[in-house]
Write an enzyme that holds these catalytic residues in place. Structure first.
Site, PDB file in Angstrom:
ATOM      1  CG  HIS A  66      -2.184  -0.559   0.738  1.00 25.58           C
ATOM      2  ND1 HIS A  66      -2.928  -0.450   1.189  1.00 25.58           N
ATOM      3  CD2 HIS A  66      -2.167  -2.060   0.713  1.00 25.58           C
ATOM      4  CE1 HIS A  66      -3.912  -1.688   1.535  1.00 25.58           C
ATOM      5  NE2 HIS A  66      -4.207  -2.348   0.842  1.00 25.58           N
ATOM      6  CG  HIS A 193      -4.037 -12.487  -1.884  1.00 22.82           C
ATOM      7  ND1 HIS A 193      -4.678 -11.443  -2.374  1.00 22.82           N
ATOM      8  CD2 HIS A 193      -3.290 -11.161  -1.392  1.00 22.82           C
ATOM      9  CE1 HIS A 193      -4.664 -10.246  -2.514  1.00 22.82           C
ATOM     10  NE2 HIS A 193      -3.710  -9.717  -1.613  1.00 22.82           N
TER      11      HIS A 193
HETATM   12  C1  HEM Z   1      -3.692  -7.815  -7.178  1.00 21.10           C
HETATM   13  C2  HEM Z   1      -3.610  -6.589  -6.763  1.00 21.10           C
HETATM   14  C3  HEM Z   1      -4.292  -6.505  -4.940  1.00 21.10           C
HETATM   15  C4  HEM Z   1      -5.964  -6.665  -4.860  1.00 21.10           C
HETATM   16  C5  HEM Z   1      -7.225  -6.310  -5.400  1.00 21.10           C
HETATM   17  C6  HEM Z   1      -5.592  -6.691  -3.141  1.00 21.10           C
HETATM   18  C7  HEM Z   1      -6.487  -6.731  -2.600  1.00 21.10           C
HETATM   19  C8  HEM Z   1      -6.548  -7.491  -1.410  1.00 21.10           C
HETATM   20  C9  HEM Z   1      -7.630  -7.146  -0.436  1.00 21.10           C
HETATM   21  C10 HEM Z   1      -9.082  -6.888   0.017  1.00 21.10           C
HETATM   22  C11 HEM Z   1      -6.917  -7.973   0.926  1.00 21.10           C
HETATM   23  C12 HEM Z   1      -7.806  -7.813   2.002  1.00 21.10           C
HETATM   24  C13 HEM Z   1      -7.991  -6.814   3.301  1.00 21.10           C
HETATM   25  C14 HEM Z   1      -8.910  -7.058   3.958  1.00 21.10           C
HETATM   26  O1  HEM Z   1      -9.874  -7.380   4.336  1.00 21.10           O
HETATM   27  O2  HEM Z   1      -8.686  -6.688   4.964  1.00 21.10           O
HETATM   28  C15 HEM Z   1      -5.585  -7.977   0.953  1.00 21.10           C
HETATM   29  C16 HEM Z   1      -5.044  -8.358   1.705  1.00 21.10           C
HETATM   30  C17 HEM Z   1      -3.431  -8.722   1.609  1.00 21.10           C
HETATM   31  N1  HEM Z   1      -2.988  -8.296   0.844  1.00 21.10           N
HETATM   32 FE1  HEM Z   1      -3.356  -7.875  -1.211  1.00 21.10          FE
HETATM   33  N2  HEM Z   1      -4.232  -6.916  -3.017  1.00 21.10           N
HETATM   34  C18 HEM Z   1      -3.693  -6.691  -4.030  1.00 21.10           C
HETATM   35  C19 HEM Z   1      -1.890  -7.467  -4.214  1.00 21.10           C
HETATM   36  C20 HEM Z   1      -1.634  -7.358  -2.902  1.00 21.10           C
HETATM   37  C21 HEM Z   1       0.067  -7.494  -3.232  1.00 21.10           C
HETATM   38  C22 HEM Z   1       0.956  -6.512  -4.684  1.00 21.10           C
HETATM   39  C23 HEM Z   1       0.364  -7.149  -2.068  1.00 21.10           C
HETATM   40  C24 HEM Z   1       2.140  -8.113  -1.525  1.00 21.10           C
HETATM   41  C25 HEM Z   1       3.279  -8.149  -2.372  1.00 21.10           C
HETATM   42  C26 HEM Z   1      -0.669  -7.984  -1.094  1.00 21.10           C
HETATM   43  C27 HEM Z   1      -0.395  -8.473   0.114  1.00 21.10           C
HETATM   44  C28 HEM Z   1      -1.575  -8.389   0.659  1.00 21.10           C
HETATM   45  C29 HEM Z   1      -1.442  -9.418   2.244  1.00 21.10           C
HETATM   46  C30 HEM Z   1      -0.566  -9.964   2.776  1.00 21.10           C
HETATM   47  C31 HEM Z   1      -2.258  -9.723   2.649  1.00 21.10           C
HETATM   48  C32 HEM Z   1      -3.196 -10.134   4.149  1.00 21.10           C
HETATM   49  C33 HEM Z   1      -3.413  -9.039   5.113  1.00 21.10           C
HETATM   50  C34 HEM Z   1      -4.208  -9.416   6.679  1.00 21.10           C
HETATM   51  O3  HEM Z   1      -3.702 -10.756   6.986  1.00 21.10           O
HETATM   52  O4  HEM Z   1      -4.352  -8.673   7.557  1.00 21.10           O
HETATM   53  N3  HEM Z   1      -1.983  -8.040  -2.104  1.00 21.10           N
HETATM   54  N4  HEM Z   1      -5.287  -7.538  -0.273  1.00 21.10           N
END
Ligand code: HEM
Ligand SMILES: *[C@@H]1O[C@H](CO)[C@@H](O)[C@H](O)[C@H]1NC(C)=O
Ligand SMILES: *[C@@H]1O[C@H](CO)[C@@H](O)[C@H](O)[C@H]1NC(C)=O
Ligand SMILES: *[C@@H]1O[C@H](CO)[C@@H](O)[C@H](O)[C@H]1NC(C)=O
Ligand SMILES: *[C@@H]1O[C@H](CO)[C@@H](O)[C@H](O)[C@H]1NC(C)=O
Ligand SMILES: *[C@@H]1O[C@H](CO)[C@@H](O)[C@H](O)[C@H]1NC(C)=O
Ligand SMILES: *[C@@H]1O[C@H](CO)[C@@H](O)[C@H](O)[C@H]1NC(C)=O
Ligand SMILES: *[C@@H]1O[C@H](CO)[C@@H](O)[C@H](O)[C@H]1NC(C)=O
Ligand SMILES: *[C@@H]1O[C@H](CO)[C@@H](O)[C@H](O)[C@H]1NC(C)=O
Length: 325
Positions: A66, A193
């Protein structure tokens, strides 16, 4: 102080010219002379926290993402809102961002050891790496350093730049291209993810009302959908979370891609990676964990270099949650 600052600037100017394109001014071990133990200090504090809190790696990895997608990796995500400014932290996509206190602890220690030297943007990049790496007891990717901290953080920019979980492949590809990242990076970084959790309201349309007729998303595995319905019982549930990579959400591995191939990607943005032949081929390749780790290291290097401030741009914040006055 003044002399140290000057020397620092001179070294940045001298070495800075070695680089080229976006992020070219970052380099390995930027703090070698100015704060020799900086990277060890970050690692020790982060490992201490992860040892007692296994949800931290997902928090810090997502926080770094982010940060980088909004104004570049400049620690703008860490800034608190003030009376006259609503910061990125308080934008809608901030949902569940956490771990700020841990970053603050690392910063406080570094300010004691080498005041005014190590940027919050570098601390976040290193912390994301180290938190994920704890599981392996070795660094999973190299982090170039030398980022400086921005002085602007706007909630509106988070909304405009953070990809949405409801997006299709075309939109995601464009979101990444806007940051200089390509389809390989999109597929590889989505593999993040493999750890962490997601809130029901960000995917329950796929369970209950996909096209507005009370239907489910046909691209979602029906067995998995049935399970998700037991967790997320209505469209209005905004508090429950589920593992994004079931049974493996604390383990950084290539299992995300195996799941994806079974049509068990949680978000529409995950499922979207199967809707394009090139992306789908990359998904196939990344099921091999050695390939995933190699590619993840490469793509993180590119993500970590987005729009960075180097040289004498920006500042070295004294506290990560407030810009210097
Ligand atoms: C491709 C586009 C992406 C979208 C649309 C996206 C969207 C999301 C969403 C909606 C969540 C859930 C948040 C929640 O409900 O609290 C999430 C969680 C997460 N995202 Fe992504 N994400 C993307 C790419 C990435 C990238 C590039 C990374 C890191 C390199 C990443 C790392 C994570 C991680 C580690 C979580 C888990 C967070 C937690 O457990 O609190 N995401 N993402
Ligand atoms: C920023 O906000 C957090 C959470 O509200 C708070 O704990 C922290 O002390 C704030 N930072 C500063 C420097 O006031
Ligand atoms: C409001 O913003 C101005 C700069 O635009 C700054 O000087 C001032 O301290 C801010 N006030 C508060 C209460 O944050
Ligand atoms: C996220 O933003 C909301 C307001 O939209 C705010 O209440 C909440 O504290 C923010 N979360 C974090 C972690 O800053
Ligand atoms: C673990 O860390 C996360 C992120 O800082 C925090 O939200 C959560 O409350 C912590 N859990 C425990 C059990 O301390
Ligand atoms: C993808 O989503 C965008 C924005 O909602 C939309 O304009 C576009 O038509 C969609 N593309 C496809 C191929 O569905
Ligand atoms: C994305 O960029 C990397 C690095 O330049 C390159 O190796 C890879 O082949 C590119 N992927 C695509 C799909 O263009
Ligand atoms: C499903 O979506 C339609 C169209 O947006 C809407 O009219 C309807 O109220 C929704 N159903 C539920 C249960 O939210
Ligand atoms: C759905 O998931 C199950 C495992 O839960 C798997 O056996 C099945 O092959 C999947 N179906 C599709 C169409 O991917």
């Amino acid at each position: 102080m003044r002399t140290i600052h000057l020397l620092f600037l001179v070294s940045v100017v001298v070495f800075g010219t070695l680089g080229g394109c976006n992020g070219g001014q970052l380099r390995k071990n930027f703090y070698k002379k100015s704060c020799p133990h900086a990277e060890d200090i970050v690692k020790n504090i982060i490992w201490k926290h992860v040892a007692s809190n296994s949800s931290l790696p997902a928090k810090l990895l997502r926080m770094h993402f982010h940060d980088c997608f909004v104004r570049g990796c400049d620690a703008s995500v860490l800034v608190n809102s003030t009376a006259n400014n609503t910061a990125e932290k308080d934008a809608i996509p901030n949902l569940s961002l956490a771990g700020f206190d841990v970053i603050d602890e690392v910063k406080a220690q570094l300010e004691t050891t080498c005041p005014g030297v190590v940027s919050c943007a570098d601390i976040l990049a290193l912390s994301a790496r180290d938190s994920v790496s704890f599981q392996f007891k070795k660094s999973m990717w190299k982090v170039r350093t030398g980022r400086r901290d921005g002085i602007v953080s706007l909630a509106s920019e988070a909304l405009a730049n953070i990809p949405s979980p409801f997006s299709n492949f075309t939109t995601l590809t464009q979101d990444f291209a806007n940051k200089g990242l390509n389809v390989t990076d999109l597929v590889v970084l989505s593999g993040a993810h493999t750890i962490g959790r997601g809130h029901c309201n960000l995917f329950s349309n796929r369970l209950y009302n996909f096209t507005g007729n009370g239907d489910a998303d046909p691209s979602l595995n029906s067995t998995y959908a049935a399970f998700l319905k037991t967790e997320c019982q209505s469209l209005s549930d905004t508090t429950t979370t589920v593992e994004m990579d079931p049974q493996s959400s604390l383990s950084f591995d290539s299992h995300y891609y195996t799941n994806l191939k079974l049509n068990q990607g949680l978000f529409q943005s995950d499922a979207a990676l199967l809707t394009n032949d090139d992306a789908s081929n990359i998904v196939d390749e990344l099921r091999d964990s050695a390939d995933f780790f190699t590619e993840f290291a490469e793509s993180m290097k590119r993500m970590g270099a987005i729009g960075v401030l180097t040289g004498d741009s920006g500042e070295i914040r004294a506290k990560c949650s407030v810009v210097n006055s």
